[in-house]
Scaffold this motif. Structure first.
Motif, short mmCIF file in Angstrom:
data_model
loop_
_atom_site.label_atom_id
_atom_site.label_comp_id
_atom_site.label_asym_id
_atom_site.label_seq_id
_atom_site.Cartn_x
_atom_site.Cartn_y
_atom_site.Cartn_z
N SER A 176 -22.36 9.48 -4.93
CA SER A 176 -21.71 8.32 -4.33
C SER A 176 -20.38 8.72 -3.69
N LYS A 177 -20.04 8.00 -2.64
CA LYS A 177 -18.78 8.21 -1.94
C LYS A 177 -17.79 7.16 -2.39
N SER A 178 -16.54 7.55 -2.52
CA SER A 178 -15.54 6.59 -2.95
C SER A 178 -14.32 6.66 -2.05
N ALA A 179 -13.60 5.56 -2.01
CA ALA A 179 -12.39 5.48 -1.20
C ALA A 179 -11.36 4.65 -1.94
N GLU A 180 -10.09 4.98 -1.72
CA GLU A 180 -8.99 4.22 -2.29
C GLU A 180 -8.38 3.36 -1.17
N LEU A 181 -8.34 2.06 -1.40
CA LEU A 181 -7.79 1.15 -0.40
C LEU A 181 -6.60 0.40 -0.99
N TYR A 182 -5.50 0.44 -0.28
CA TYR A 182 -4.29 -0.28 -0.68
C TYR A 182 -4.04 -1.35 0.38
N ARG A 183 -4.07 -2.61 -0.06
CA ARG A 183 -3.90 -3.70 0.89
C ARG A 183 -3.06 -4.82 0.30
N MET A 184 -2.40 -5.55 1.17
CA MET A 184 -1.50 -6.63 0.75
C MET A 184 -2.31 -7.89 0.47
N ALA A 185 -2.10 -8.47 -0.71
CA ALA A 185 -2.77 -9.73 -1.08
C ALA A 185 -1.85 -10.49 -2.02
N THR A 186 -0.98 -11.29 -1.44
CA THR A 186 -0.03 -12.08 -2.23
C THR A 186 -0.46 -13.55 -2.20
N ASP A 187 0.28 -14.38 -2.92
CA ASP A 187 -0.01 -15.82 -2.91
C ASP A 187 0.22 -16.41 -1.51
N GLU A 188 1.14 -15.79 -0.76
CA GLU A 188 1.47 -16.31 0.56
C GLU A 188 0.66 -15.68 1.68
N HIS A 189 0.19 -14.47 1.48
CA HIS A 189 -0.46 -13.75 2.59
C HIS A 189 -1.53 -12.81 2.08
N ILE A 190 -2.72 -12.92 2.67
CA ILE A 190 -3.79 -11.96 2.45
C ILE A 190 -4.03 -11.25 3.77
N CYS A 191 -3.84 -9.96 3.79
CA CYS A 191 -3.94 -9.19 5.03
C CYS A 191 -5.38 -9.17 5.54
N PRO A 192 -5.63 -9.68 6.75
CA PRO A 192 -7.00 -9.70 7.28
C PRO A 192 -7.54 -8.29 7.53
N PHE A 193 -6.66 -7.36 7.91
CA PHE A 193 -7.13 -6.01 8.19
C PHE A 193 -7.47 -5.27 6.91
N GLY A 194 -6.86 -5.68 5.80
CA GLY A 194 -7.25 -5.13 4.51
C GLY A 194 -8.67 -5.53 4.15
N LEU A 195 -8.98 -6.81 4.36
CA LEU A 195 -10.34 -7.29 4.08
C LEU A 195 -11.35 -6.61 5.01
N LYS A 196 -10.96 -6.42 6.29
CA LYS A 196 -11.87 -5.78 7.23
C LYS A 196 -12.07 -4.30 6.88
N SER A 197 -11.00 -3.65 6.39
CA SER A 197 -11.13 -2.26 5.96
C SER A 197 -12.10 -2.13 4.79
N LYS A 198 -11.97 -3.04 3.83
CA LYS A 198 -12.85 -3.04 2.66
C LYS A 198 -14.30 -3.26 3.09
N ASP A 199 -14.51 -4.20 3.99
CA ASP A 199 -15.86 -4.48 4.47
C ASP A 199 -16.45 -3.28 5.19
N LEU A 200 -15.64 -2.63 6.04
CA LEU A 200 -16.14 -1.47 6.78
C LEU A 200 -16.50 -0.33 5.85
N LEU A 201 -15.66 -0.08 4.87
CA LEU A 201 -15.94 0.99 3.91
C LEU A 201 -17.23 0.73 3.15
N GLU A 202 -17.41 -0.50 2.72
CA GLU A 202 -18.63 -0.85 1.96
C GLU A 202 -19.87 -0.74 2.85
#
Length: 243
Positions: A2-28
């Motif tokens: 299996s291949k693995s990746a480490e993703l660090y993305r911003m997800a606070t109560d005020e802001h969820i980074c859309p590019f973080g979600l897109k990065s996670k989706d692309l990796l998966e």
């Protein structure tokens, strides 16, 4: 293996980074198991940036190598750049296509069949109404673009602010079946001025401009599609008076 990746993305109560979600989706989608590290506060985010000497998040690491942000990740997987690049007719094509499908649906629902003169009338009217909505979303931006090529708006700037309302009135009036004398002259005027303006700017002056037909912030090039919108208005005005 299996291949693995480490993703660090911003997800606070005020802001969820859309590019973080897109990065996670692309990796998966590329078959990676993602160790998803959420930076849940501004302090955590700032510390992460300082530690890795980066200016933005998200950041992806594969095999202990920093790949970078979402655009860098797309490059890593040989994907084309995300988002709209340069001028495009996509917004106009989308509007025309949906307006056409709506005209078929309305015509069929009213018992006129799929293809009839009523379908054509509805298509022109709905197209004008939807294009007017695009302009009305931000009249200021629309006017900034429109006055650079429309011959009347160049002389009377306020015309740029009135134009979308006139276009909406004609489209809605056609659907409502208002008397031809109340809408046809407006359709002929704005369509005629628009057609001459576009023809002069594009085919005589050879200017490369962006069209304001779908709003002032669009990347639609001024050209044949823009001319088509105005020819629709002229044809609609003639048809209403002749009928």
């Amino acid at each position: 293996m299996s291949k693995s990746a480490e993703l660090y993305r911003m997800a606070t109560d005020e802001h969820i980074c859309p590019f973080g979600l897109k990065s996670k989706d692309l990796l998966e989608r590329e078959g990676y198991d993602v160790n998803d590290h959420l930076l849940s506060s501004r302090e955590q985010t700032d510390k992460f940036k300082a530690k890795h000497n980066v200016e933005t998040t998200p950041q992806t690491f594969i095999a202990d190598k920093r790949i970078g942000g979402y655009d860098d990740l797309r490059d890593y997987f040989d994907k084309p750049k995300a988002g709209q690049q340069g001028t495009t007719y996509t917004p106009v094509i989308a509007i025309f296509a949906v307006a056409f499908l709506l005209s078929l649906a309305f015509s069929f629902a009213m018992g006129h069949g799929l293809i009839s003169m009523k379908t054509v009338e509805l298509f022109v009217a709905l197209t004008m109404a939807v294009l007017a909505i695009q302009k009305l979303q931000d009249l200021f931006s629309f006017s900034n673009s429109f006055i650079t090529y429309d011959l009347v708006a160049m002389k009377v700037v306020r015309y740029a602010y009135v134009y979308p309302f006139l276009e909406a009135f004609v489209g809605i009036g056609m659907i409502a079946g208002l008397p031809a004398y109340s809408i046809a002259p407006i359709s002929l005027f704005i369509g005629g001025v628009g057609a001459v303006s576009v023809f002069k700017a594009v085919y005589i002056d050879k200017r490369k401009l962006k069209c304001a037909c779908v709003g002032g912030d669009s990347n639609v090039p001024l050209g044949f599609i823009s001319l088509t919108e105005n020819l629709f208005m002229i044809a609609a005005g003639i048809w209403m008076l002749a009928r």
